[in-house]
Design an enzyme around this catalytic site. Structure first.
Site, short mmCIF file in Angstrom:
data_model
loop_
_atom_site.label_atom_id
_atom_site.label_comp_id
_atom_site.label_asym_id
_atom_site.label_seq_id
_atom_site.Cartn_x
_atom_site.Cartn_y
_atom_site.Cartn_z
N LYS A 213 0.84 -1.17 -0.04
CA LYS A 213 -0.04 -0.17 0.02
C LYS A 213 0.92 1.56 -0.17
O LYS A 213 0.64 2.06 -0.89
CB LYS A 213 -0.93 -0.03 1.11
CG LYS A 213 -1.77 1.33 1.29
CD LYS A 213 -2.92 1.02 2.48
CE LYS A 213 -3.49 2.51 2.57
NZ LYS A 213 -4.48 2.49 3.67
N GLU A 219 10.60 -4.49 4.46
CA GLU A 219 10.66 -6.14 4.04
C GLU A 219 10.18 -6.57 2.66
O GLU A 219 10.90 -6.89 1.78
CB GLU A 219 9.60 -7.13 5.04
CG GLU A 219 9.97 -7.00 6.61
CD GLU A 219 9.34 -6.00 7.06
OE1 GLU A 219 8.81 -4.85 6.56
OE2 GLU A 219 8.83 -6.11 8.25
N GLY A 273 -4.91 -1.64 5.00
CA GLY A 273 -3.89 -2.67 4.55
C GLY A 273 -4.52 -4.01 4.81
O GLY A 273 -4.82 -4.91 3.90
N ARG A 274 -5.06 -4.05 6.02
CA ARG A 274 -5.63 -5.33 6.52
C ARG A 274 -7.10 -5.76 5.93
O ARG A 274 -7.81 -6.62 6.24
CB ARG A 274 -5.57 -5.46 8.07
CG ARG A 274 -6.30 -4.24 8.95
CD ARG A 274 -5.78 -4.44 10.25
NE ARG A 274 -6.44 -3.24 10.95
CZ ARG A 274 -5.82 -2.14 10.96
NH1 ARG A 274 -4.51 -1.92 10.66
NH2 ARG A 274 -6.05 -1.12 11.60
N GLU A 360 -4.64 -6.21 15.16
CA GLU A 360 -4.02 -4.92 14.44
C GLU A 360 -5.11 -3.74 14.76
O GLU A 360 -4.76 -2.65 14.75
CB GLU A 360 -3.34 -5.06 13.25
CG GLU A 360 -2.57 -3.86 12.74
CD GLU A 360 -1.91 -4.04 11.43
OE1 GLU A 360 -2.33 -3.85 10.39
OE2 GLU A 360 -0.75 -4.49 11.71
N HIS A 391 -5.59 -31.92 18.21
CA HIS A 391 -4.10 -32.75 18.50
C HIS A 391 -3.27 -31.69 18.81
O HIS A 391 -2.03 -32.25 18.77
CB HIS A 391 -3.92 -33.79 17.32
CG HIS A 391 -4.76 -34.80 17.06
ND1 HIS A 391 -5.17 -36.06 17.65
CD2 HIS A 391 -6.02 -34.50 16.17
CE1 HIS A 391 -6.07 -36.43 17.09
NE2 HIS A 391 -6.80 -35.80 16.27
N LYS A 506 8.46 0.02 13.43
CA LYS A 506 9.18 0.25 12.30
C LYS A 506 10.28 1.35 12.51
O LYS A 506 11.21 1.08 12.00
CB LYS A 506 8.31 0.63 11.13
CG LYS A 506 7.26 -0.47 10.58
CD LYS A 506 6.37 -0.05 9.87
CE LYS A 506 5.38 -0.92 8.82
NZ LYS A 506 4.53 -0.47 7.78
O1 LIG Z 1 1.07 -2.66 2.20
P1 LIG Z 1 2.07 -2.18 3.00
O2 LIG Z 1 2.13 -0.61 3.05
O3 LIG Z 1 3.48 -2.63 2.49
O4 LIG Z 1 2.03 -2.57 4.52
C1 LIG Z 1 2.12 -3.91 4.92
C2 LIG Z 1 1.60 -4.00 6.47
O5 LIG Z 1 2.16 -3.30 7.29
C3 LIG Z 1 1.21 -2.64 8.42
O6 LIG Z 1 1.05 -1.16 7.93
C4 LIG Z 1 1.56 -2.58 9.50
O7 LIG Z 1 1.75 -4.13 9.95
C5 LIG Z 1 -0.20 -3.33 8.17
O8 LIG Z 1 -1.33 -2.74 8.26
C6 LIG Z 1 -0.02 -3.54 6.37
O9 LIG Z 1 -1.04 -4.47 6.05
#
Ligand SMILES: O=P(O)(O)OC[C@H]1O[C@](O)(CO)[C@@H](O)[C@@H]1O
Length: 587
Positions: A213, A219, A273-274, A360, A391, A506
């Site tokens: 987003k 990462e 995002g979620r 979150e 299990h 972060k």
């Molecule tokens: O889609 P992006 O901006 O890479 O963010 C990845 C994820 O990191 C967050 O901002 C924090 O975990 C989430 O809300 C989001 O889904």
């Protein structure tokens, strides 16, 4: 027992100061010792606690609640203005106040003719512009008319993303998987995750989808750079346009990364995002793998629940009832943990996705206007598909934690599902009834073993029964859980749409990143950290020499091992395990 006289009250400050909340506080004291084995004998009560919508059955009769409880809970929902807040969400109001944004993931699945206005503009046409682009692009990839730089058909897709840019797509993608997969999903920055995703792939026939987003998540961007180098080494810089596309709200950074904006699939700030599964984040990989028709069915299913959520009266509104049950268990029965146990292996990634959506969203300590809460918000979600969980951790559920058990089951025609169904139907009653001393005695269990083989029961649970699992019901299930989380936030009076806590982590990681580079590149001493962090960082940085040794071992092993043989990949893992175990024990 107190007569159920739900009263309304002017909302002053936190919801916990309302009369509706205080009524529930008094009520829970009055019914706390009631046992489910007694409550389940009241057929009228049970009948009133089973709701249906489009073939979906919700049975919440194994909740530690009476009919009066739900009268008080509905009064709380009215007190919290849940109906008004639902309307504000669908009307595009900026209910995400700390980021000054609307919350309109429902617009992503609105029919083309629907009108949903945000900041004076109907956003549905924009949504369908992107959907049409996804349809066109996915059909070109699937038909082979979109080829790579060397003219070869693209056979593999690697989608890079993390958090909501990974868990949601993975949930939907896994649920619909019936055969060989075309799409790999890569999230972790761990080199092993990259190695697994690339295992056996050829750059000339691979398409990489960068899903982010913000287009700034470390990462994802690190993995994207790794994949870009991997592609360039084979198809050259000019080949990127045919082998790399992006899904993001940040088209400026997409362009700066070197991607053609025409190869970008946009979405908007009013999609969290979620909550972005129904945007190109989830739909692009889904469309490439399963075809756009499945995507359409998925969106239609989600929209059917959106319509129910917006229009059904609170007492018959399944997402509202689910949200109220969570409030009752977390804030009044003090049951903070909820096990989500899908009795369908295809839904194995439902829980990890809902874990993020729920924890979150509602893992917050202040109200929307910044007032510290005087009660716990949020819930601890965990789980595995049934019967695997039985299990694994069911022993604890039966014994100690009073988890809210919400198995989701799919009715399927094939009889060999019966064994699964037996467990699906048995477990809620095992949790509810437990086993008494007398029952154990009657079974002939010896006196010394009885204490180990009796269970108090009274563990609340609810059952969601889907008529089948297809793209449509999958969309319905997603929307049910999304709206359940939102209802909890509406009642607790918190912001379920921001995630400042994650941002803190972060930014601190960014500080460590700078320090690590200074120590490595300039040999500077670590400073500005407490003793423990300094100690560990120094050991890690020194220990990196061991990692270099391990890395050469890994490379050496890779040369000898044909990565296609999964057994040998396990060997690589084994080495990795030795390294991490060594390092962990070492540090
Ligand atoms: O889609 P992006 O901006 O890479 O963010 C990845 C994820 O990191 C967050 O901002 C924090 O975990 C989430 O809300 C989001 O889904």
């Amino acid at each position: 027992m107190q007569a159920c006289r739900p009263c309304s009250s002017p909302a002053t400050g936190l919801i916990s100061s309302s009369i509706a909340w205080r009524n529930l506080r008094e009520h829970v004291d009055g019914i706390f010792d009631l046992h489910l084995k007694d409550l389940l004998q009241d057929e009228r009560r049970c009948r009133n606690m089973i709701k249906e919508y489009e073939g979906i059955v919700l049975d919440y009769s194994r909740q530690r609640a009476t009919s009066c409880t739900f009268k008080f809970l509905l009064a709380l929902a009215k007190e919290a203005g849940v109906k008004e807040k639902i309307d504000m969400m669908f009307e595009g109001k900026h209910i995400n106040k700390t980021e000054d944004r609307a919350v309109l993931h429902v617009a992503l699945r609105a029919p083309r003719t629907e009108k949903i206005v945000c900041d004076g503009k109907n956003v549905v046409p924009d949504v369908w512009d992107v959907l049409d682009k996804i349809k066109c692009f996915s059909e070109r990839v699937r038909s082979g008319s979109w080829v790579g730089q060397t003219g070869k058909v693209l056979k593999d897709v690697v989608a890079i993303g993390i958090g909501g840019s990974y868990l949601g797509p993975l949930f939907a993608y896994t649920a619909l998987q019936t055969g060989a997969e075309l799409v790999q999903l890569l999230a972790n920055v761990d080199p092993i995750d990259v190695a697994i995703a690339l295992n056996g792939l050829c750059p000339e026939t691979t398409l990489v989808v960068i899903v982010s987003k913000t287009f700034t998540t470390q990462e994802t961007m690190l993995n994207a750079k790794t994949m870009r180098s991997w592609l360039i080494a084979s198809v050259g810089k000019e080949g990127i346009a045919k082998h790399m596309v992006a899904v993001s709200t940040n088209l400026k950074l997409v362009k700066e990364f070197g991607l053609d904006p025409d190869n970008a699939f946009a979405f908007w700030d009013w999609v969290g995002g979620r909550y972005s599964v129904c945007s190109a984040v989830g739909l692009l990989p889904l469309a490439i793998q399963y075809g756009f028709n499945k995507v359409n069915q998925f969106l239609e299913g989600a929209w059917s629940i959106d319509s129910h959520f917006r229009c059904a009266p609170l007492e018959d509104n399944i997402p509202v009832i689910l949200g109220l049950i969570s409030i009752w268990n977390v804030s009044f029965l003090r049951c903070p943990a909820r096990a989500i146990l899908p009795y369908s292996q295809a839904l194995q990634k439902l829980t990890p996705h809902i874990q993020q959506v729920s924890m979150e969203s509602n893992g917050k300590g202040v109200s929307m206007d910044g007032r510290p809460l005087d009660f716990h918000a949020g819930e601890i979600d965990f789980g595995e598909p049934g019967t695997n969980g039985q299990h694994s951790f069911y022993q604890l559920i039966h014994q100690v934690i009073t988890a809210v058990y919400s198995p989701t089951h799919v009715c399927e025609p094939i009889s060999n599902h019966d064994e699964l169904m037996c467990n699906f139907f048995a477990q809620p009653d095992a949790l509810a009834y437990g086993k008494t001393w007398e029952q154990a005695k009657a079974e002939g269990i010896s006196d010394d073993l009885i204490p180990h083989k009796i269970f108090t029961g009274n563990r609340p649970s609810l059952n969601i029964l889907l008529p089948t699992l297809d793209a449509y019901t999958l969309g319905q299930l997603l929307a049910l859980y999304e709206h359940r989380v939102v209802v909890q936030g509406f009642i607790w009076g918190i912001n379920s749409f921001d995630q400042w806590g994650v941002e803190l982590g972060k930014s601190l990681a960014g500080k460590v990143r700078v320090s690590m580079n200074s120590v490595r590149m300039k040999g500077e001493e670590l400073k500005g950290y407490n003793y423990s962090t300094t100690y560990l960082l120094n050991r890690y940085l020194k220990g990196k020499t061991l990692y270099k040794l391990h890395k050469s071992m890994l490379l050496d092993v890779k040369d000898k091992v044909h990565l296609r043989d999964i057994r040998q990949l396990v060997l690589l893992f084994f080495f990795d395990l030795i390294y991490h175990t060594t390092i962990t024990s070492y540090t």
